[in-house]
Write an enzyme that holds these catalytic residues in place. Structure first.
Site, PDB file in Angstrom:
ATOM      1  N   CYS A 127       0.815  -1.224   0.000  1.00  0.00           N
ATOM      2  CA  CYS A 127       0.000   0.000   0.000  1.00  0.00           C
ATOM      3  C   CYS A 127       0.849   1.276   0.000  1.00  0.00           C
ATOM      4  O   CYS A 127       0.342   2.357  -0.277  1.00  0.00           O
ATOM      5  CB  CYS A 127      -0.957  -0.003   1.184  1.00  0.00           C
ATOM      6  SG  CYS A 127      -2.110  -1.378   1.138  1.00  0.00           S
ATOM      7  N   HIS A 255      -3.475   7.213   2.239  1.00  0.00           N
ATOM      8  CA  HIS A 255      -3.885   5.903   1.720  1.00  0.00           C
ATOM      9  C   HIS A 255      -5.277   5.554   2.253  1.00  0.00           C
ATOM     10  O   HIS A 255      -5.534   5.646   3.454  1.00  0.00           O
ATOM     11  CB  HIS A 255      -2.858   4.859   2.166  1.00  0.00           C
ATOM     12  CG  HIS A 255      -3.312   3.459   1.975  1.00  0.00           C
ATOM     13  ND1 HIS A 255      -3.767   2.991   0.761  1.00  0.00           N
ATOM     14  CD2 HIS A 255      -3.412   2.411   2.836  1.00  0.00           C
ATOM     15  CE1 HIS A 255      -4.118   1.728   0.884  1.00  0.00           C
ATOM     16  NE2 HIS A 255      -3.910   1.353   2.139  1.00  0.00           N
ATOM     17  N   ASN A 285     -10.117  -0.198  -0.637  1.00  0.00           N
ATOM     18  CA  ASN A 285      -8.661  -0.085  -0.454  1.00  0.00           C
ATOM     19  C   ASN A 285      -7.976  -0.725  -1.671  1.00  0.00           C
ATOM     20  O   ASN A 285      -7.994  -1.948  -1.817  1.00  0.00           O
ATOM     21  CB  ASN A 285      -8.274  -0.796   0.842  1.00  0.00           C
ATOM     22  CG  ASN A 285      -6.779  -0.757   1.122  1.00  0.00           C
ATOM     23  OD1 ASN A 285      -5.977  -0.516   0.228  1.00  0.00           O
ATOM     24  ND2 ASN A 285      -6.417  -1.011   2.361  1.00  0.00           N
TER      25      ASN A 285
HETATM   26  O1  UT7 Z   1      -4.088  -1.220   3.624  1.00  0.00           O
HETATM   27  C1  UT7 Z   1      -3.326  -1.070   4.772  1.00  0.00           C
HETATM   28  C2  UT7 Z   1      -3.534  -2.084   5.799  1.00  0.00           C
HETATM   29  N1  UT7 Z   1      -4.883  -2.364   6.200  1.00  0.00           N
HETATM   30  C3  UT7 Z   1      -5.547  -1.643   7.108  1.00  0.00           C
HETATM   31  O2  UT7 Z   1      -5.109  -0.592   7.509  1.00  0.00           O
HETATM   32  C4  UT7 Z   1      -6.813  -2.215   7.674  1.00  0.00           C
HETATM   33  C5  UT7 Z   1      -6.826  -2.012   9.166  1.00  0.00           C
HETATM   34  N2  UT7 Z   1      -7.904  -2.695   9.904  1.00  0.00           N
HETATM   35  C6  UT7 Z   1      -9.219  -2.462   9.700  1.00  0.00           C
HETATM   36  O3  UT7 Z   1      -9.605  -1.727   8.821  1.00  0.00           O
HETATM   37  C7  UT7 Z   1     -10.188  -3.080  10.668  1.00  0.00           C
HETATM   38  O4  UT7 Z   1      -9.472  -3.733  11.678  1.00  0.00           O
HETATM   39  C8  UT7 Z   1     -11.190  -4.074  10.023  1.00  0.00           C
HETATM   40  C9  UT7 Z   1     -12.196  -3.323   9.188  1.00  0.00           C
HETATM   41  C10 UT7 Z   1     -10.471  -5.115   9.186  1.00  0.00           C
HETATM   42  C11 UT7 Z   1     -11.971  -4.810  11.111  1.00  0.00           C
HETATM   43  O5  UT7 Z   1     -12.643  -3.876  11.945  1.00  0.00           O
HETATM   44  P1  UT7 Z   1     -12.510  -3.976  13.529  1.00  0.00           P
HETATM   45  O6  UT7 Z   1     -13.403  -2.945  14.068  1.00  0.00           O
HETATM   46  O7  UT7 Z   1     -11.068  -3.906  13.874  1.00  0.00           O
HETATM   47  O8  UT7 Z   1     -13.125  -5.406  13.828  1.00  0.00           O
HETATM   48  P2  UT7 Z   1     -12.405  -6.690  14.459  1.00  0.00           P
HETATM   49  O9  UT7 Z   1     -11.489  -7.339  13.471  1.00  0.00           O
HETATM   50  O10 UT7 Z   1     -11.836  -6.378  15.811  1.00  0.00           O
HETATM   51  O11 UT7 Z   1     -13.661  -7.599  14.670  1.00  0.00           O
HETATM   52  C12 UT7 Z   1     -14.744  -7.201  15.530  1.00  0.00           C
HETATM   53  C13 UT7 Z   1     -15.882  -8.157  15.300  1.00  0.00           C
HETATM   54  C14 UT7 Z   1     -15.464  -9.626  15.334  1.00  0.00           C
HETATM   55  O12 UT7 Z   1     -16.483 -10.367  15.967  1.00  0.00           O
HETATM   56  P3  UT7 Z   1     -16.339 -10.804  17.528  1.00  0.00           P
HETATM   57  O13 UT7 Z   1     -15.088 -11.625  17.576  1.00  0.00           O
HETATM   58  O14 UT7 Z   1     -16.234  -9.513  18.291  1.00  0.00           O
HETATM   59  O15 UT7 Z   1     -17.602 -11.572  17.775  1.00  0.00           O
HETATM   60  C15 UT7 Z   1     -15.372 -10.014  13.891  1.00  0.00           C
HETATM   61  O16 UT7 Z   1     -15.621 -11.396  13.665  1.00  0.00           O
HETATM   62  O17 UT7 Z   1     -16.445  -7.940  14.010  1.00  0.00           O
HETATM   63  C16 UT7 Z   1     -16.491  -9.176  13.299  1.00  0.00           C
HETATM   64  N3  UT7 Z   1     -16.308  -8.919  11.875  1.00  0.00           N
HETATM   65  C17 UT7 Z   1     -17.326  -8.686  11.043  1.00  0.00           C
HETATM   66  N4  UT7 Z   1     -18.646  -8.676  11.232  1.00  0.00           N
HETATM   67  C18 UT7 Z   1     -19.422  -8.403  10.173  1.00  0.00           C
HETATM   68  C19 UT7 Z   1     -15.137  -8.787  11.192  1.00  0.00           C
HETATM   69  N5  UT7 Z   1     -15.399  -8.509   9.914  1.00  0.00           N
HETATM   70  C20 UT7 Z   1     -16.736  -8.444   9.793  1.00  0.00           C
HETATM   71  C21 UT7 Z   1     -17.613  -8.184   8.713  1.00  0.00           C
HETATM   72  N6  UT7 Z   1     -18.949  -8.173   8.962  1.00  0.00           N
HETATM   73  N7  UT7 Z   1     -17.155  -7.925   7.478  1.00  0.00           N
END
Ligand code: UT7
Length: 338
Positions: A127, A255, A285
């Site tokens: 990225c 980004h 992204n």
């Molecule tokens: O390009 C450069 C590098 N990439 C980034 O900078 C991306 C950085 N990270 C992110 O954008 C975020 O961490 C994500 C969007 C990937 C995830 O969001 P989050 O708020 O950090 O969620 P999380 O991974 O901590 O997950 C929270 C909950 C989980 O459920 P439990 O374990 O709390 O029951 C996940 O299973 O949300 C759940 N979850 C979803 N639920 C519905 C994760 N993805 C999804 C989804 N739909 N798509």
């Protein structure tokens, strides 16, 4: 005792340093669109979750058989057409999704653009690829190896994404953006400031395609925290290296990783909401292509205007990161609206 070496490579530029100057820009998105609603049933997610957590509503994906070079050629052609002189004597392609592992994709892109014979090579920094490519292009200009560089950032990043992984499948997408650069000097409209780059391979495991595997795996929360911290720190360094202050900045071109990351970054830098440029809602992204796509879209719709002072920053797998400054030019040649 030796002094501690700086963690990032900005250097102190000589006062007469050659600067890459932006003279043309173009972008291309493959026509197929995947909306959040399209993902709902397959991933057990919903539009509200995806939009509130990422800011994304839709993204473009390359059709099967469409390669990174196909996207790169489209973006490159548009950038050349918009430039004051529609030619280049070097092509740098920033991509993590080359058409094949050997040879590099850039020579083929150059040939398809009618630039056969010029130096052409790929830069892989995920990225952060556009900024790593910019620093590389700046080096070609500064050493006299080239007078005009076509820098393209293109990704078919969806080829690395597990369609069943809801933390990555909702975010990553395909696209390409390109700029034409000539050698110039500090302070000219379109001149980039010093490009500050950094990396931390100890944290490569946060976002990687594990060896022998096909798909990208990401530790979302830890990556999120690193993204905000690294882009904030490196932005401050780049603004200072340009001799500017954060209060001089009119627009933040970061980004497009996640809207919440963009908000946290702008807050960290003390930049008001109106200074944040964003197109993530419609493109997701797109890895290396993210920044040139953002610049092309927001300059076309008027959110980015001639004279605006920008800080550009990126963060990605590697880990890699970078930042630079830019005074947006008044591009003389009308271009295809993206
Ligand atoms: O390009 C450069 C590098 N990439 C980034 O900078 C991306 C950085 N990270 C992110 O954008 C975020 O961490 C994500 C969007 C990937 C995830 O969001 P989050 O708020 O950090 O969620 P999380 O991974 O901590 O997950 C929270 C909950 C989980 O459920 P439990 O374990 O709390 O029951 C996940 O299973 O949300 C759940 N979850 C979803 N639920 C519905 C994760 N993805 C999804 C989804 N739909 N798509």
């Amino acid at each position: 005792m030796t002094a501690a070496r700086p963690r990032e490579t900005a250097g102190t530029p000589p006062p007469t340093a050659v600067r890459p100057v932006l003279t043309g820009i173009g972008s291309w998105l493959p026509p197929d669109v995947l909306t959040n609603h399209d993902l709902e049933r397959r991933l057990g997610t919903d539009d509200a979750w995806i939009h509130s957590r990422t800011g994304i509503r839709r993204r473009h994906l390359a059709a099967p058989g469409t390669t990174t070079s196909d996207l790169a050629v489209e973006a490159g052609r548009r950038a050349l057409k918009s430039a004051e002189e529609p030619t280049a004597d070097a092509v740098v392609l920033a991509t993590t999704t080359p058409d094949r592992s050997c040879p590099a994709t850039a020579p083929q892109v150059a040939a398809r653009l009618g630039l056969s014979g010029v130096p052409a090579f790929d830069v892989a920094a995920v990225c952060s690829g556009f900024l790593y490519g910019l620093a590389t292009a700046g080096g070609l200009l500064a050493t006299g190896s080239a007078c005009r560089v076509l820098l393209i950032a293109a990704e078919t990043f969806s080829t690395l994404i597990d369609p069943a992984d809801r933390s990555t499948a909702v975010i990553f997408a395909d696209g390409a953006g390109a700029v034409v650069l000539r050698a110039g000097t500090d302070g000219e409209p379109g001149a980039f400031g010093p490009v500050v780059l950094g990396s931390d391979g100890d944290l490569a495991g946060l976002i990687e395609v594990p060896a022998g595997e096909r798909y990208l795996r990401m530790q979302g929360r830890a990556t999120f925290r690193q993204a905000v911290e690294r882009m904030a720190t490196t932005s401050r360094t780049a603004v200072a290296a340009a001799g500017w202050r954060l209060t001089d900045i009119d627009r933040l071109a970061a980004h497009q990783a996640n809207t919440r990351i963009l908000h946290a970054l702008a807050d960290e830098l003390g930049l008001p909401p109106g200074h944040r440029l964003s197109n993530i809602e419609h493109v997701g992204n797109t890895a290396a292509a993210s920044i040139p796509l953002l610049l092309d879209h927001t300059s076309a719709d008027g959110r980015l205007r001639p004279g605006h002072r920008l800080v550009l920053t990126a963060f990605g797998a590697g880990l890699t990161w970078g930042a630079t400054t830019l005074r947006w030019p008044d591009l003389p040649v009308p271009r295809d609206t993206p």
